[in-house]
Design a protein around this motif. Structure first.
Motif, PDB file in Angstrom:
ATOM      1  N   GLU A 154       0.838  -1.202   0.000  1.00  0.00           N
ATOM      2  CA  GLU A 154       0.000   0.000   0.000  1.00  0.00           C
ATOM      3  C   GLU A 154       0.876   1.256   0.000  1.00  0.00           C
ATOM      4  O   GLU A 154       0.563   2.234  -0.686  1.00  0.00           O
ATOM      5  N   ASN A 155       1.965   1.213   0.743  1.00  0.00           N
ATOM      6  CA  ASN A 155       2.897   2.343   0.772  1.00  0.00           C
ATOM      7  C   ASN A 155       3.460   2.618  -0.625  1.00  0.00           C
ATOM      8  O   ASN A 155       3.481   3.764  -1.086  1.00  0.00           O
ATOM      9  N   VAL A 156       3.885   1.577  -1.306  1.00  0.00           N
ATOM     10  CA  VAL A 156       4.433   1.744  -2.656  1.00  0.00           C
ATOM     11  C   VAL A 156       3.346   2.214  -3.615  1.00  0.00           C
ATOM     12  O   VAL A 156       3.583   3.066  -4.471  1.00  0.00           O
ATOM     13  N   ARG A 157       2.141   1.698  -3.463  1.00  0.00           N
ATOM     14  CA  ARG A 157       1.027   2.141  -4.317  1.00  0.00           C
ATOM     15  C   ARG A 157       0.789   3.637  -4.145  1.00  0.00           C
ATOM     16  O   ARG A 157       0.602   4.365  -5.121  1.00  0.00           O
ATOM     17  N   GLN A 158       0.832   4.103  -2.910  1.00  0.00           N
ATOM     18  CA  GLN A 158       0.663   5.533  -2.642  1.00  0.00           C
ATOM     19  C   GLN A 158       1.814   6.345  -3.238  1.00  0.00           C
ATOM     20  O   GLN A 158       1.612   7.446  -3.749  1.00  0.00           O
ATOM     21  N   MET A 159       3.006   5.776  -3.195  1.00  0.00           N
ATOM     22  CA  MET A 159       4.169   6.449  -3.776  1.00  0.00           C
ATOM     23  C   MET A 159       4.009   6.579  -5.292  1.00  0.00           C
ATOM     24  O   MET A 159       4.348   7.615  -5.871  1.00  0.00           O
ATOM     25  N   VAL A 160       3.481   5.536  -5.919  1.00  0.00           N
ATOM     26  CA  VAL A 160       3.260   5.571  -7.370  1.00  0.00           C
ATOM     27  C   VAL A 160       2.213   6.638  -7.707  1.00  0.00           C
ATOM     28  O   VAL A 160       2.377   7.399  -8.666  1.00  0.00           O
ATOM     29  N   LEU A 161       1.163   6.725  -6.926  1.00  0.00           N
ATOM     30  CA  LEU A 161       0.146   7.760  -7.151  1.00  0.00           C
ATOM     31  C   LEU A 161       0.757   9.157  -6.981  1.00  0.00           C
ATOM     32  O   LEU A 161       0.422  10.079  -7.733  1.00  0.00           O
ATOM     33  N   HIS A 162       1.643   9.295  -6.013  1.00  0.00           N
ATOM     34  CA  HIS A 162       2.325  10.575  -5.794  1.00  0.00           C
ATOM     35  C   HIS A 162       3.177  10.942  -7.016  1.00  0.00           C
ATOM     36  O   HIS A 162       3.176  12.109  -7.453  1.00  0.00           O
ATOM     37  N   VAL A 163       3.874   9.979  -7.584  1.00  0.00           N
ATOM     38  CA  VAL A 163       4.671  10.236  -8.789  1.00  0.00           C
ATOM     39  C   VAL A 163       3.764  10.684  -9.934  1.00  0.00           C
ATOM     40  O   VAL A 163       4.092  11.619 -10.664  1.00  0.00           O
ATOM     41  N   ALA A 164       2.622  10.039 -10.072  1.00  0.00           N
ATOM     42  CA  ALA A 164       1.687  10.421 -11.133  1.00  0.00           C
ATOM     43  C   ALA A 164       1.236  11.870 -10.957  1.00  0.00           C
ATOM     44  O   ALA A 164       1.140  12.627 -11.935  1.00  0.00           O
ATOM     45  N   ARG A 165       0.979  12.273  -9.706  1.00  0.00           N
ATOM     46  CA  ARG A 165       0.599  13.674  -9.449  1.00  0.00           C
ATOM     47  C   ARG A 165       1.740  14.624  -9.795  1.00  0.00           C
ATOM     48  O   ARG A 165       1.516  15.676 -10.400  1.00  0.00           O
ATOM     49  N   LEU A 166       2.938  14.254  -9.417  1.00  0.00           N
ATOM     50  CA  LEU A 166       4.102  15.100  -9.722  1.00  0.00           C
ATOM     51  C   LEU A 166       4.312  15.228 -11.226  1.00  0.00           C
ATOM     52  O   LEU A 166       4.620  16.326 -11.725  1.00  0.00           O
ATOM     53  N   GLU A 167       4.149  14.138 -11.954  1.00  0.00           N
ATOM     54  CA  GLU A 167       4.285  14.185 -13.406  1.00  0.00           C
ATOM     55  C   GLU A 167       3.222  15.107 -14.016  1.00  0.00           C
ATOM     56  O   GLU A 167       3.499  15.873 -14.936  1.00  0.00           O
ATOM     57  N   HIS A 168       2.006  15.018 -13.500  1.00  0.00           N
ATOM     58  CA  HIS A 168       0.934  15.898 -13.987  1.00  0.00           C
ATOM     59  C   HIS A 168       1.276  17.360 -13.696  1.00  0.00           C
ATOM     60  O   HIS A 168       1.082  18.231 -14.560  1.00  0.00           O
TER      61      HIS A 168
END
Length: 175
Positions: A154-168
């Protein structure tokens, strides 16, 4: 029993993490090179470009070692092809860093002050996204230890979502 043990290997993520460290060194030098570029320190820009090229070559050597030493006949927690895909993506980041480093040496020019702030904001957001991706790669060992489940997953999943936000956010700044 030893034959069965040979089917399993140590974590395949450690070499990926080592490669990512080399990619990060390229990115860090490019950031320093932009500072020199904006400060019109053309000697430093050229010197840093050489350094990025050297570091990118080290990343390539690490990539080749991984490709040549990644076992084919063992059970791994992820498919060999997926590991090689991650490696290729990481390598493309080092390649792009080298391309940018070389481009900055092609013409000595002054960057208008009005453009500098926007570009520095764009650069910082991209570096922030890269740092977040690097943290994910560093977490892969912990994810492996937990069997790709539980709180670590779950921690890594949240990190991936954070990267997606940063890319956006970087995309929006670029526009």
């Amino acid at each position: 029993m030893r034959t069965i043990a040979k089917l399993f290997s140590r974590s395949p993520f450690v070499p990926l993490q080592t490669h990512m460290d080399k990619v990060a060194a390229c990115v860090e030098k490019v950031v320093a090179q932009f500072e020199a570029f904006f400060g019109q320190d053309h000697e430093a820009v050229a010197s840093l470009a050489d350094e990025v090229s050297r570091l990118e070559h080290e990343a390539d050597e690490a990539k080749y070692n991984i490709q040549n030493q990644l076992p084919k006949g063992i059970f791994m927690p992820v498919a060999r092809e997926q590991l090689l895909e991650i490696l290729a993506i990481q390598d493309s980041l080092a390649d792009k860093a080298e391309n940018i480093a070389v481009l900055l040496t092609l013409k000595k020019q002054t960057v208008p002050e009005t453009f500098r702030h926007s570009f520095k904001t764009f650069l910082a957001k991209n570096v922030e996204a890269f740092a977040a991706v690097r943290r994910i790669v560093q977490e892969l060992d912990e994810l492996l230890e937990t069997g790709f489940g539980g709180a670590e997953a779950e921690n890594v999943r949240q990190m991936v979502l954070h990267v997606a936000r940063l890319e956006h956010e970087a995309d929006r700044i670029q526009q």
